[in-house]
Design a protein around this motif. Structure first.
Motif, PDB file in Angstrom:
ATOM      1  N   HIS A 184     -10.255   5.200  -0.549  1.00  0.00           N
ATOM      2  CA  HIS A 184     -11.290   5.319  -1.025  1.00  0.00           C
ATOM      3  C   HIS A 184     -12.035   6.535  -1.041  1.00  0.00           C
ATOM      4  O   HIS A 184     -12.362   6.890  -1.822  1.00  0.00           O
ATOM      5  CB  HIS A 184     -12.145   4.062  -0.680  1.00  0.00           C
ATOM      6  CG  HIS A 184     -13.448   4.013  -1.457  1.00  0.00           C
ATOM      7  ND1 HIS A 184     -14.796   4.125  -0.993  1.00  0.00           N
ATOM      8  CD2 HIS A 184     -13.942   3.955  -2.963  1.00  0.00           C
ATOM      9  CE1 HIS A 184     -15.656   4.104  -1.802  1.00  0.00           C
ATOM     10  NE2 HIS A 184     -15.342   4.157  -3.051  1.00  0.00           N
TER      11      HIS A 184
ATOM     12  N   PRO B 190     -12.037  -0.693  -5.031  1.00  0.00           N
ATOM     13  CA  PRO B 190     -11.040  -2.082  -5.281  1.00  0.00           C
ATOM     14  C   PRO B 190     -10.754  -2.734  -3.944  1.00  0.00           C
ATOM     15  O   PRO B 190     -10.917  -2.246  -2.613  1.00  0.00           O
ATOM     16  CB  PRO B 190      -9.660  -1.510  -5.739  1.00  0.00           C
ATOM     17  CG  PRO B 190      -9.741   0.130  -6.114  1.00  0.00           C
ATOM     18  CD  PRO B 190     -11.012   0.528  -5.083  1.00  0.00           C
ATOM     19  N   SER B 191     -11.018  -4.127  -4.247  1.00  0.00           N
ATOM     20  CA  SER B 191     -10.824  -4.786  -2.950  1.00  0.00           C
ATOM     21  C   SER B 191      -9.352  -4.640  -2.196  1.00  0.00           C
ATOM     22  O   SER B 191      -8.285  -4.110  -2.690  1.00  0.00           O
ATOM     23  CB  SER B 191     -10.650  -6.361  -3.153  1.00  0.00           C
ATOM     24  OG  SER B 191      -9.636  -6.721  -4.072  1.00  0.00           O
ATOM     25  N   GLN B 192      -9.363  -4.705  -0.746  1.00  0.00           N
ATOM     26  CA  GLN B 192      -8.256  -4.166  -0.085  1.00  0.00           C
ATOM     27  C   GLN B 192      -7.885  -3.048  -0.254  1.00  0.00           C
ATOM     28  O   GLN B 192      -6.552  -2.594   0.306  1.00  0.00           O
ATOM     29  CB  GLN B 192      -7.232  -5.327  -0.275  1.00  0.00           C
ATOM     30  CG  GLN B 192      -7.175  -6.392   0.385  1.00  0.00           C
ATOM     31  CD  GLN B 192      -7.384  -7.370  -0.564  1.00  0.00           C
ATOM     32  OE1 GLN B 192      -6.784  -7.778  -1.613  1.00  0.00           O
ATOM     33  NE2 GLN B 192      -8.235  -8.548  -0.170  1.00  0.00           N
ATOM     34  N   CYS B 193      -8.711  -1.992  -0.803  1.00  0.00           N
ATOM     35  CA  CYS B 193      -8.409  -0.739  -0.858  1.00  0.00           C
ATOM     36  C   CYS B 193      -8.505   0.094   0.582  1.00  0.00           C
ATOM     37  O   CYS B 193      -9.823  -0.146   1.028  1.00  0.00           O
ATOM     38  CB  CYS B 193      -9.138   0.047  -1.734  1.00  0.00           C
ATOM     39  SG  CYS B 193      -8.867   1.763  -1.861  1.00  0.00           S
TER      40      CYS B 193
ATOM     41  N   GLN C  46     -10.490  -5.403 -13.302  1.00  0.00           N
ATOM     42  CA  GLN C  46     -11.008  -4.336 -12.586  1.00  0.00           C
ATOM     43  C   GLN C  46     -10.715  -2.979 -13.488  1.00  0.00           C
ATOM     44  O   GLN C  46     -10.871  -1.991 -12.800  1.00  0.00           O
ATOM     45  CB  GLN C  46     -10.217  -4.141 -11.079  1.00  0.00           C
ATOM     46  CG  GLN C  46     -10.537  -5.459 -10.510  1.00  0.00           C
ATOM     47  CD  GLN C  46     -11.918  -5.826 -10.134  1.00  0.00           C
ATOM     48  OE1 GLN C  46     -12.767  -4.891  -9.643  1.00  0.00           O
ATOM     49  NE2 GLN C  46     -12.244  -6.894 -10.479  1.00  0.00           N
TER      50      GLN C  46
ATOM     51  N   SER D 236      -6.243  -1.163  -7.588  1.00  0.00           N
ATOM     52  CA  SER D 236      -6.678  -2.413  -8.280  1.00  0.00           C
ATOM     53  C   SER D 236      -5.403  -3.380  -8.809  1.00  0.00           C
ATOM     54  O   SER D 236      -5.837  -4.396  -9.742  1.00  0.00           O
ATOM     55  CB  SER D 236      -7.620  -2.210  -9.622  1.00  0.00           C
ATOM     56  OG  SER D 236      -8.647  -1.493  -8.984  1.00  0.00           O
TER      57      SER D 236
ATOM     58  N   THR E 128       0.786  -1.320   0.138  1.00  0.00           N
ATOM     59  CA  THR E 128      -0.078   0.039  -0.096  1.00  0.00           C
ATOM     60  C   THR E 128       0.751   1.336   0.089  1.00  0.00           C
ATOM     61  O   THR E 128       0.615   2.163  -0.660  1.00  0.00           O
ATOM     62  CB  THR E 128      -0.887  -0.101   1.286  1.00  0.00           C
ATOM     63  OG1 THR E 128      -1.732  -1.170   1.143  1.00  0.00           O
ATOM     64  CG2 THR E 128      -1.582   1.122   1.321  1.00  0.00           C
TER      65      THR E 128
ATOM     66  N   HIS F 168      -7.736   4.629  -8.505  1.00  0.00           N
ATOM     67  CA  HIS F 168      -8.721   3.317  -8.657  1.00  0.00           C
ATOM     68  C   HIS F 168      -7.620   2.385  -9.468  1.00  0.00           C
ATOM     69  O   HIS F 168      -7.416   1.148  -9.027  1.00  0.00           O
ATOM     70  CB  HIS F 168      -9.908   3.518  -9.320  1.00  0.00           C
ATOM     71  CG  HIS F 168     -10.712   2.213  -9.281  1.00  0.00           C
ATOM     72  ND1 HIS F 168     -10.828   1.088 -10.115  1.00  0.00           N
ATOM     73  CD2 HIS F 168     -11.928   2.110  -8.452  1.00  0.00           C
ATOM     74  CE1 HIS F 168     -11.600   0.380  -9.885  1.00  0.00           C
ATOM     75  NE2 HIS F 168     -12.368   0.824  -8.745  1.00  0.00           N
TER      76      HIS F 168
ATOM     77  N   ASP G 185      -5.133  -4.617 -12.605  1.00  0.00           N
ATOM     78  CA  ASP G 185      -5.927  -5.748 -12.815  1.00  0.00           C
ATOM     79  C   ASP G 185      -6.929  -5.422 -13.774  1.00  0.00           C
ATOM     80  O   ASP G 185      -7.807  -4.866 -13.767  1.00  0.00           O
ATOM     81  CB  ASP G 185      -6.408  -6.466 -11.854  1.00  0.00           C
ATOM     82  CG  ASP G 185      -6.926  -7.902 -11.854  1.00  0.00           C
ATOM     83  OD1 ASP G 185      -7.254  -8.433 -10.762  1.00  0.00           O
ATOM     84  OD2 ASP G 185      -7.387  -8.099 -12.923  1.00  0.00           O
TER      85      ASP G 185
ATOM     86  N   PRO H 235     -16.578   0.869  -8.249  1.00  0.00           N
ATOM     87  CA  PRO H 235     -16.568   0.425  -6.743  1.00  0.00           C
ATOM     88  C   PRO H 235     -15.145   0.394  -6.121  1.00  0.00           C
ATOM     89  O   PRO H 235     -14.166   0.463  -6.868  1.00  0.00           O
ATOM     90  CB  PRO H 235     -17.057  -1.034  -7.060  1.00  0.00           C
ATOM     91  CG  PRO H 235     -16.677  -1.324  -8.337  1.00  0.00           C
ATOM     92  CD  PRO H 235     -16.773  -0.061  -9.228  1.00  0.00           C
TER      93      PRO H 235
END
Ligand SMILES: CCc1cc(O)ccc1-c1ccc2c(C(=O)Nc3ccc(C)nc3)n[nH]c2c1
Length: 295
Positions: free
Chosen positions: A265, A257-260, A221, A215, A116, A211, A218, A255
């Motif tokens: 966010h 991102p996962s683990q964001c 995403q 992501s 991160t 974003h 990826d 949306p």
């Protein structure tokens, strides 16, 4: 009065082609070695030739050279000079070569090792580059992970100024006449609806780059894919741009991102305020991003 820096001219006879760097977003870019001594000790450079068949005119190319040769910042890809090819039939732009390529390609190879805080370091460097561009009254208009180049594991730079525009002194935005190939999924609402571009619309695009970063670039995403998935279930006969604009008017956003981290966010959502006046500036974004860095 400081002497205007002499524009460096590269002699074509010393510019040795090594390989293509892809016909991606920059037009056709080549890796070359500028080797006047002919002993392979010359420097590696990235070279772009004006595409005679592309809609970009010589004036566009001259403007790109004018734009990029006037920018001097650690977070902006450095201009090195120009090369007039034989008989001056076309001009080549010579830029510094960044060995890791675009952020997209870099993430494909290194996403498992990127934490991160490294993503936030990259985000703050992009912020600083954009803050500098804003200070030069330039609007990038195509800020996206595909236009961010990676110099090292700890340094990224903003690239590709083919679309950037200078805002007139008496105005706060630039309105383009023809939409061209619009990357609408990175566009602020006012850019989609009125083709208006400003520092505030660049801030919206920065939110989309955040974003992409979180992501890990990826492909599943990718902003375009996520928007089309949403639009696909949004039955309307209107054009893609109108449907995207209506979604944004109804407060739909990409949306998280996962683990964001929630703080990150929240920064994205501030960049995606519908009214440009309510979006943060790049200098306050820099502080917001640095405030997300954990010890
Ligand atoms: C000259 C075109 C241009 C024009 C402009 O206005 C701003 C930047 C550039 C530019 C575009 C691409 C690159 C690159 C690279 O593509 N590097 C790489 C390295 C490794 C791999 C795998 N792929 C790729 N390096 N410096 C570059 C400068």
């Amino acid at each position: 009065m400081s002497q205007k820096p002499q524009q460096d001219v590269f002699e074509e006879r010393y510019l040795r082609f090594i390989s293509g760097l892809g016909k991606g977003n920059f037009g056709s870019v080549e890796l070359c070695r500028y080797d006047p001594w002919g002993d392979d000790t010359g420097e590696l450079v990235a070279v772009k030739e004006l595409q005679s068949n592309k809609q970009a005119t010589t004036a566009d190319f001259q403007r790109e050279i004018q734009t990029i040769s006037s920018l001097h910042c650690d977070y902006i890809v450095k201009y090195k000079g120009i090369c007039y090819s034989a008989g001056r039939l076309s001009t080549k732009l010579v830029m510094e070569y960044l060995p890791h390529g675009s952020l997209i390609g870099y993430m494909e190879k290194h996403r498992s090792g990127v934490c991160t805080n490294r993503l936030l370091l990259f985000a703050s460097q992009i912020c600083k580059g954009m803050e500098y561009l804003q200070s030069m009254r330039y609007v990038h208009r195509d800020l996206a992970a595909r236009n961010i180049l990676v110099a090292s594991n700890t340094l990224v730079k903003i690239a590709d100024f083919g679309l950037s525009k200078i805002i007139p002194v008496d105005k706060e935005y630039y309105r383009v006449t023809q939409p061209g190939e619009s990357p609408i999924f990175w566009y602020a609402p006012e850019s989609i609806s009125e083709l208006k571009f400003s520092h505030k619309s660049d801030v919206w695009s920065f939110g989309v780059v955040l974003h992409e970063l979180f992501s890990l670039c990826d492909i599943s995403q990718n902003p375009k894919r996520l928007c089309i998935q949403k639009i696909g279930s949004y039955v309307q006969s209107a054009s893609m741009a109108i449907q995207l604009l209506n979604l944004l008017k109804e407060n739909w956003r990409l949306p998280a991102p996962s683990q964001c981290p929630p703080k990150v966010h929240s920064v994205m959502m501030q960049c995606w305020e519908f009214n440009g006046e309510n979006r943060p500036s790049f200098s306050s974004l820099k502080d917001l991003i640095e405030n997300c860095i954990t010890d």
